[in-house]
Design an enzyme around this catalytic site. Structure first.
Site, PDB file in Angstrom:
ATOM      1  N   ASP A  51       0.839  -1.200   0.000  1.00 23.40           N
ATOM      2  CA  ASP A  51       0.000   0.000   0.000  1.00 23.40           C
ATOM      3  C   ASP A  51       0.879   1.256   0.000  1.00 23.40           C
ATOM      4  O   ASP A  51       0.366   2.380  -0.026  1.00 23.40           O
ATOM      5  CB  ASP A  51      -1.014  -0.012   1.148  1.00 23.40           C
ATOM      6  N   ASP A  90      -1.207  -6.106  -0.594  1.00 21.18           N
ATOM      7  CA  ASP A  90      -1.416  -5.471   0.708  1.00 21.18           C
ATOM      8  C   ASP A  90      -2.882  -5.120   0.876  1.00 21.18           C
ATOM      9  O   ASP A  90      -3.491  -4.535  -0.033  1.00 21.18           O
ATOM     10  CB  ASP A  90      -0.602  -4.159   0.747  1.00 21.18           C
ATOM     11  N   GLU A 122      -1.470  -5.442   8.262  1.00 21.75           N
ATOM     12  CA  GLU A 122      -0.719  -4.894   9.385  1.00 21.75           C
ATOM     13  C   GLU A 122      -1.476  -5.120  10.678  1.00 21.75           C
ATOM     14  O   GLU A 122      -2.701  -5.010  10.698  1.00 21.75           O
ATOM     15  CB  GLU A 122      -0.516  -3.381   9.200  1.00 21.75           C
ATOM     16  N   GLU A 189       8.976  -4.539  10.596  1.00 19.24           N
ATOM     17  CA  GLU A 189       9.426  -3.233  10.104  1.00 19.24           C
ATOM     18  C   GLU A 189       9.961  -2.366  11.235  1.00 19.24           C
ATOM     19  O   GLU A 189       9.301  -2.156  12.263  1.00 19.24           O
ATOM     20  CB  GLU A 189       8.259  -2.515   9.383  1.00 19.24           C
TER      21      GLU A 189
END
Ligand code: KIV
Length: 271
Positions: A51, A90, A122, A189
């Protein structure tokens, strides 16, 4: 440098097997057919239609505005290009947070309409039920922990995550839960390298790091960042493997001059 390119299609079980074999996994983002073809030919194992397209393709400040339809549109081109790499799409902000049912419906729609092999989303414990339902429905899931850009308004920025012990312990627990739920891999991340190593040892699925040090099972970078196309963006974790912004500007500048001085097109370039 030339890279040995495997010819057979990558699968989620092959990605998992790479961790067992101690082979490092190379993942990179792409958002269109042309660059995805090159990336695929260069031998990456996984292509992420991130994204981050919201920033890179659409010029938005954040990843939040991109929609399911826009992600599907971009991913179709990437899927047509990928002869070898596994394509991960994503799930954008708002497409999996409202309810488990909606999350599964969107995941299935994104797989069906884009042709992607897997989805990425996420989040930690709070997305576990949605992840479990997706996996039960046959959707391979890549998790994403640590800095999760869709939560930028909660975090208040893009700083290093899990520096403190309590957040690090929670991240490790969340990783184990998502691993147990059956995620085939997880992106870590912008977290300390030591924590990423601890997670990598603790989970059975491969960890794919971005700003998470060298001990992850693989790495992912945003293509335009590592090619030096995204001018002015150079966080510590990012290596420019090329300086294509300069190349593009120089080539286009030469073209502009050639048009203006009428040296292009010449006789050989005319019918
Ligand atoms: O959207 C994206 O490109 C990502 C990577 C940075 C992992 O999520």
């Amino acid at each position: 440098m030339s890279v040995h390119v495997q010819t057979s299609r990558m699968t989620t079980s092959k990605i998992r097997q790479m961790k067992q074999n101690g082979e490092k996994i190379a993942m990179i983002t792409s958002y269109d057919f042309t660059l995805a073809s090159l990336v695929d030919q260069a031998g990456v194992d996984m292509i992420l239609v991130g994204d981050s397209a919201s920033n890179i393709v659409c010029g938005n400040q954040y990843t939040l505005p991109i929609t399911v339809d826009e992600m599907i549109f971009l991913t179709r081109g990437v899927v047509r290009a990928a002869q070898h790499a596994l394509v991960v799409i994503d799930m954008p902000f708002g497409s999996y947070q409202v309810s488990e049912e909606e999350a599964v419906r969107n995941a299935i729609r994104m797989m069906k309409e884009s042709g992607a092999d897997a989805v990425k989303l996420e989040g930690s414990e709070e997305i576990l039920p949605a992840v479990q339902h997706m996996i039960k429905a046959g959707v391979p899931v890549c998790a994403h922990l640590g800095l999760t850009p869709q939560s930028v308004n909660q975090f208040g920025g893009y700083g290093l995550r899990a520096k403190e012990e309590a957040e690090a312990d929670k991240l490790l627990r969340d990783a184990q839960l998502l691993d147990k739920a059956g995620c085939f891999c997880m992106v870590l991340e912008k977290i300390p390298a030591q924590l990423a190593e601890k997670v990598t040892v603790a989970v059975s699925c491969p960890t794919i790091g971005i700003g998470a040090g060298p001990k992850c099972d693989g790495q992912v970078l945003v293509l335009h960042d590592m090619l030096g196309l995204n001018q002015g963006f150079k966080p510590k974790f990012l290596r420019h493997f090329a300086e294509l912004a300069d190349e593009v500007k120089s080539a286009v500048g030469d073209y502009v001059m050639a048009v203006r001085d009428q040296s292009f097109p010449n006789a050989e370039e005319s019918y």
